[in-house]
Scaffold this motif. Structure first.
Motif, PDB file in Angstrom:
ATOM      1  N   ALA A   1      22.139  45.889   6.777  1.00 33.82           N
ATOM      2  CA  ALA A   1      21.775  46.721   5.623  1.00 33.82           C
ATOM      3  C   ALA A   1      22.445  46.203   4.353  1.00 33.82           C
ATOM      4  O   ALA A   1      21.863  46.253   3.261  1.00 33.82           O
ATOM      5  N   ARG A   2      23.653  45.693   4.503  1.00 37.25           N
ATOM      6  CA  ARG A   2      24.337  45.123   3.339  1.00 37.25           C
ATOM      7  C   ARG A   2      23.621  43.864   2.838  1.00 37.25           C
ATOM      8  O   ARG A   2      23.611  43.589   1.634  1.00 37.25           O
ATOM      9  N   LEU A   3      23.020  43.096   3.744  1.00 35.19           N
ATOM     10  CA  LEU A   3      22.244  41.930   3.320  1.00 35.19           C
ATOM     11  C   LEU A   3      21.077  42.363   2.434  1.00 35.19           C
ATOM     12  O   LEU A   3      20.776  41.723   1.421  1.00 35.19           O
ATOM     13  N   VAL A   4      20.409  43.461   2.817  1.00 37.17           N
ATOM     14  CA  VAL A   4      19.288  43.961   2.019  1.00 37.17           C
ATOM     15  C   VAL A   4      19.793  44.486   0.680  1.00 37.17           C
ATOM     16  O   VAL A   4      19.146  44.310  -0.364  1.00 37.17           O
ATOM     17  N   GLU A   5      20.950  45.138   0.686  1.00 31.75           N
ATOM     18  CA  GLU A   5      21.556  45.556  -0.586  1.00 31.75           C
ATOM     19  C   GLU A   5      21.778  44.350  -1.497  1.00 31.75           C
ATOM     20  O   GLU A   5      21.562  44.422  -2.708  1.00 31.75           O
TER      21      GLU A   5
ATOM     22  N   VAL B   1      15.011  48.731  -4.116  1.00 29.37           N
ATOM     23  CA  VAL B   1      15.472  48.093  -2.869  1.00 29.37           C
ATOM     24  C   VAL B   1      16.943  48.424  -2.612  1.00 29.37           C
ATOM     25  O   VAL B   1      17.338  48.777  -1.497  1.00 29.37           O
ATOM     26  N   PHE B   2      17.766  48.331  -3.652  1.00 32.95           N
ATOM     27  CA  PHE B   2      19.195  48.593  -3.505  1.00 32.95           C
ATOM     28  C   PHE B   2      19.443  50.033  -3.070  1.00 32.95           C
ATOM     29  O   PHE B   2      20.281  50.302  -2.192  1.00 32.95           O
ATOM     30  N   THR B   3      18.715  50.954  -3.659  1.00 32.85           N
ATOM     31  CA  THR B   3      18.914  52.370  -3.343  1.00 32.85           C
ATOM     32  C   THR B   3      18.517  52.672  -1.901  1.00 32.85           C
ATOM     33  O   THR B   3      19.244  53.369  -1.176  1.00 32.85           O
ATOM     34  N   LEU B   4      17.388  52.138  -1.459  1.00 33.50           N
ATOM     35  CA  LEU B   4      16.960  52.364  -0.074  1.00 33.50           C
ATOM     36  C   LEU B   4      17.911  51.703   0.918  1.00 33.50           C
ATOM     37  O   LEU B   4      18.231  52.259   1.973  1.00 33.50           O
ATOM     38  N   ALA B   5      18.385  50.496   0.586  1.00 31.14           N
ATOM     39  CA  ALA B   5      19.326  49.814   1.473  1.00 31.14           C
ATOM     40  C   ALA B   5      20.649  50.569   1.566  1.00 31.14           C
ATOM     41  O   ALA B   5      21.294  50.593   2.622  1.00 31.14           O
TER      42      ALA B   5
ATOM     43  N   ALA C   1      20.945  53.770   1.540  1.00 38.16           N
ATOM     44  CA  ALA C   1      20.702  54.821   2.528  1.00 38.16           C
ATOM     45  C   ALA C   1      20.813  54.256   3.944  1.00 38.16           C
ATOM     46  O   ALA C   1      21.370  54.900   4.843  1.00 38.16           O
ATOM     47  N   GLY C   2      20.312  53.027   4.149  1.00 40.30           N
ATOM     48  CA  GLY C   2      20.433  52.386   5.453  1.00 40.30           C
ATOM     49  C   GLY C   2      21.880  52.132   5.829  1.00 40.30           C
ATOM     50  O   GLY C   2      22.278  52.317   6.986  1.00 40.30           O
ATOM     51  N   CYS C   3      22.710  51.707   4.859  1.00 42.13           N
ATOM     52  CA  CYS C   3      24.139  51.497   5.121  1.00 42.13           C
ATOM     53  C   CYS C   3      24.797  52.801   5.567  1.00 42.13           C
ATOM     54  O   CYS C   3      25.635  52.817   6.482  1.00 42.13           O
ATOM     55  N   ALA C   4      24.441  53.893   4.906  1.00 43.37           N
ATOM     56  CA  ALA C   4      25.046  55.175   5.238  1.00 43.37           C
ATOM     57  C   ALA C   4      24.687  55.632   6.648  1.00 43.37           C
ATOM     58  O   ALA C   4      25.445  56.381   7.268  1.00 43.37           O
ATOM     59  N   LEU C   5      23.542  55.190   7.162  1.00 44.10           N
ATOM     60  CA  LEU C   5      23.096  55.607   8.494  1.00 44.10           C
ATOM     61  C   LEU C   5      23.537  54.652   9.593  1.00 44.10           C
ATOM     62  O   LEU C   5      23.229  54.890  10.768  1.00 44.10           O
TER      63      LEU C   5
ATOM     64  N   ASN D   1      25.169  56.014  -4.160  1.00 45.10           N
ATOM     65  CA  ASN D   1      24.231  55.159  -4.900  1.00 45.10           C
ATOM     66  C   ASN D   1      22.862  55.793  -5.073  1.00 45.10           C
ATOM     67  O   ASN D   1      22.109  55.389  -5.972  1.00 45.10           O
ATOM     68  N   LEU D   2      22.514  56.748  -4.243  1.00 38.25           N
ATOM     69  CA  LEU D   2      21.167  57.314  -4.305  1.00 38.25           C
ATOM     70  C   LEU D   2      20.884  58.030  -5.624  1.00 38.25           C
ATOM     71  O   LEU D   2      19.871  57.728  -6.284  1.00 38.25           O
ATOM     72  N   PRO D   3      21.731  58.971  -6.082  1.00 38.18           N
ATOM     73  CA  PRO D   3      21.434  59.587  -7.386  1.00 38.18           C
ATOM     74  C   PRO D   3      21.551  58.621  -8.552  1.00 38.18           C
ATOM     75  O   PRO D   3      20.789  58.727  -9.526  1.00 38.18           O
ATOM     76  N   VAL D   4      22.487  57.656  -8.463  1.00 38.28           N
ATOM     77  CA  VAL D   4      22.619  56.676  -9.551  1.00 38.28           C
ATOM     78  C   VAL D   4      21.362  55.813  -9.640  1.00 38.28           C
ATOM     79  O   VAL D   4      20.836  55.556 -10.727  1.00 38.28           O
ATOM     80  N   GLY D   5      20.839  55.384  -8.478  1.00 34.30           N
ATOM     81  CA  GLY D   5      19.623  54.574  -8.466  1.00 34.30           C
ATOM     82  C   GLY D   5      18.425  55.330  -9.004  1.00 34.30           C
ATOM     83  O   GLY D   5      17.619  54.784  -9.771  1.00 34.30           O
ATOM     84  N   ALA D   6      18.300  56.600  -8.634  1.00 35.03           N
ATOM     85  CA  ALA D   6      17.170  57.406  -9.131  1.00 35.03           C
ATOM     86  C   ALA D   6      17.254  57.569 -10.642  1.00 35.03           C
ATOM     87  O   ALA D   6      16.243  57.433 -11.353  1.00 35.03           O
ATOM     88  N   ALA D   7      18.458  57.848 -11.174  1.00 39.72           N
ATOM     89  CA  ALA D   7      18.612  57.998 -12.621  1.00 39.72           C
ATOM     90  C   ALA D   7      18.302  56.693 -13.349  1.00 39.72           C
ATOM     91  O   ALA D   7      17.668  56.692 -14.415  1.00 39.72           O
ATOM     92  N   CYS D   8      18.719  55.568 -12.769  1.00 38.46           N
ATOM     93  CA  CYS D   8      18.451  54.266 -13.389  1.00 38.46           C
ATOM     94  C   CYS D   8      16.956  53.995 -13.490  1.00 38.46           C
ATOM     95  O   CYS D   8      16.464  53.525 -14.520  1.00 38.46           O
ATOM     96  N   LEU D   9      16.217  54.285 -12.416  1.00 41.04           N
ATOM     97  CA  LEU D   9      14.770  54.073 -12.440  1.00 41.04           C
ATOM     98  C   LEU D   9      14.100  54.912 -13.516  1.00 41.04           C
ATOM     99  O   LEU D   9      13.235  54.426 -14.260  1.00 41.04           O
TER     100      LEU D   9
END
Length: 477
Positions: free
Chosen positions: A123-127, A103-107, A109-113, A190-198
């Motif tokens: 988007a920050r609320l979802v983060e 959820v954090f990783t997808l959110a 991406a939403g913040c960046a857009l 956050n996207l690569p960090v989130g993927a590595a964490c998963l």
């Protein structure tokens, strides 16, 4: 610093009778996996502080809007942490942790857009929701992976130092990204960090037991969410409306009522979020309040200092990150140092000395006079950063050591809920003091003085509530 002798969390472990133990390096895998998620959450908190002035200009946000970009995330984070902890205990901490990372990783991406300030706040609320699912599970998974007291203290110390590394890297990395690639990359990182964490978590952390008997106490969860939302909203809006505005006073009053409703509900609930006996524990409740107070002081300082450096001294985003580095750099090793020392001294002396040092730092800033030269602020920032992080390991061990294993997720959630409420109120109050003071310097110095008072209060509570010696193992129900 080896964990091999007490690690129980490596997902790849195949040890059984007659088989060789895992290689020593595999015992670090659960720690790395959990800390990757926590690193992402803290990096997002600290990097945004140097980015929000630029975001505010580009998205035409007011000072109150800038506060909401920072505090909307923290408000949801704080309000839903108990829910995240209860879900972890009920559904399994690893499952909820991984959901939070996704959820954090997808959110992010939403913040960046985001094309507007309201979209970014949403988007920050979802983060914040994702962070609320990540953090309670992180401590519970470490407690599961490293059950021996010595290894667990080292793990908590390294978990705390990961926050220090993220806090130190955040302003510099945020400033560098904003100055070169643009503020959107503060979220894209956050996207690569989130993927590595998963990947690390799914491969190396064992599944957690589910406790289907743990009911979700929704009235209590809603009361916590209401407390965090009303308190944050009232303090944020005070800067725009004034402290005597009826809406601000009503928000503060309703926040107090919501907190009282939570306490009453916990007494009456058949299956409370935390048993009343734990809430009455001086170690549990006192440690949580200490966490609230030191986050209040530290993040209030970082937020107001960021605005001071960019708005008053006209530093760039990267320059602001460099200017804040003395404060956040000290956190990198303070937690590790306290994790090593606690086995000799116990937690109480470390928490007290950390809070007194941090109070001295903010007092020094408040006493430095109007518009002091930057070199005069270096020592106060270093003292605040070191003292805050130095107290983190002991306060964490105090809260987690007071909880039975069955309530590890909920205890972690309580501690981190208190800390995030402290962060949100520190940012909100600091911003409002800047907005309502007769001049900017007066508002800044008042904010630092209030933070110093919070640290002193935390030192007094530590004397009363933190055990002098860490128990060998958590109590059982």
């Amino acid at each position: 610093m080896a964990f091999a002798e007490s690690s129980a969390g490596g997902g790849g472990a195949k040890s059984s009778a007659g088989t060789a133990p895992e290689p020593r390096q595999r015992s670090w895998a659960p720690l790395l996996a959990v800390c990757a998620g926590y690193f992402m959450v803290i990096l997002d908190v600290t990097a945004i502080n140097v980015a929000v002035p630029v975001i505010g200009r580009e998205l035409s946000a007011s000072l109150t809007g800038i506060q909401w970009i920072t505090d909307g995330y923290t408000m949801v984070f704080a309000g839903l942490l108990l829910t995240g902890g209860a879900l972890g205990d009920r559904l399994g901490n690893r499952r909820v942790f991984c959901t939070g990372v996704a959820v954090f990783t997808l959110a992010s991406a939403g913040c960046a857009l985001a094309a507007s300030a309201p979209f970014l706040v949403a988007a920050r609320l979802v983060e914040g929701l994702g962070a609320a699912l990540i953090v309670p599970g992180s401590l519970a998974l470490l407690q599961q992976a490293y059950p021996a007291a010595a290894a667990r203290s080292r793990a908590f110390g390294l978990w705390g130092s990961m926050a220090g590394i993220a806090a130190a890297a955040g302003p510099l990395l945020g400033g560098l990204l904003v100055s070169t690639l643009g503020w959107r990359w503060v979220f894209l990182i956050n996207l690569p960090v989130g993927a590595a964490c998963l990947v690390l978590t799914l491969r190396h952390v064992t599944g957690s037991p589910r406790r289907a008997d743990r009911a979700l106490d929704w009235p209590a969860q809603c009361a916590v969410m209401a407390t965090a939302a009303l308190l944050t909203a009232a303090l944020n809006e005070a800067g725009r409306r004034g402290w005597s505005d009826p809406a601000v006073l009503a928000g503060l009053g309703l926040a107090v009522l919501a907190a009282m409703a939570f306490a009453v509900r916990e007494r009456l609930a058949r299956s409370p979020v935390l048993p009343p006996s734990l809430l009455r524990s001086r170690a549990m409740s006192g440690g949580a309040v200490i966490g609230l107070l030191f986050n209040f002081g530290f993040y209030g300082m970082v937020f107001t200092a960021s605005l001071e450096f960019q708005h008053q001294r006209h530093f760039s985003a990267l320059g602001t990150g460099v200017a804040l580095f003395p404060a956040v750099a000290m956190t990198m090793f303070a937690s590790v140092l306290s994790g090593r020392l606690t086995r000799r001294t116990g937690d109480r002396p470390l928490v007290i000395s950390g809070m007194l040092l941090a109070a001295l730092g903010l007092t020094g800033w408040a006493a430095a006079g109007a518009a002091p030269a930057y070199p005069l602020l270096v020592a106060p920032m270093m003292a605040a950063g070191f003292g805050t992080s130095f107290a983190l390991t002991g306060s964490t061990a105090t809260v987690m050591g007071a909880a039975p294993a069955a309530y590890a997720g909920a205890a972690s959630a309580l501690f981190n809920t208190a800390r995030q409420i402290g962060s949100a109120t520190g940012v909100a109050l600091g911003g409002s003091l800047l907005a309502t003071a007769t001049d900017y310097d007066t508002g800044l110095r008042t904010s630092m003085a209030v933070g110093a008072l919070a640290y002193l209060t935390a030192a007094g509570l530590a004397w009363l509530c933190v055990p002098a010696v860490v128990a060998e193992k958590p109590r059982t129900a």
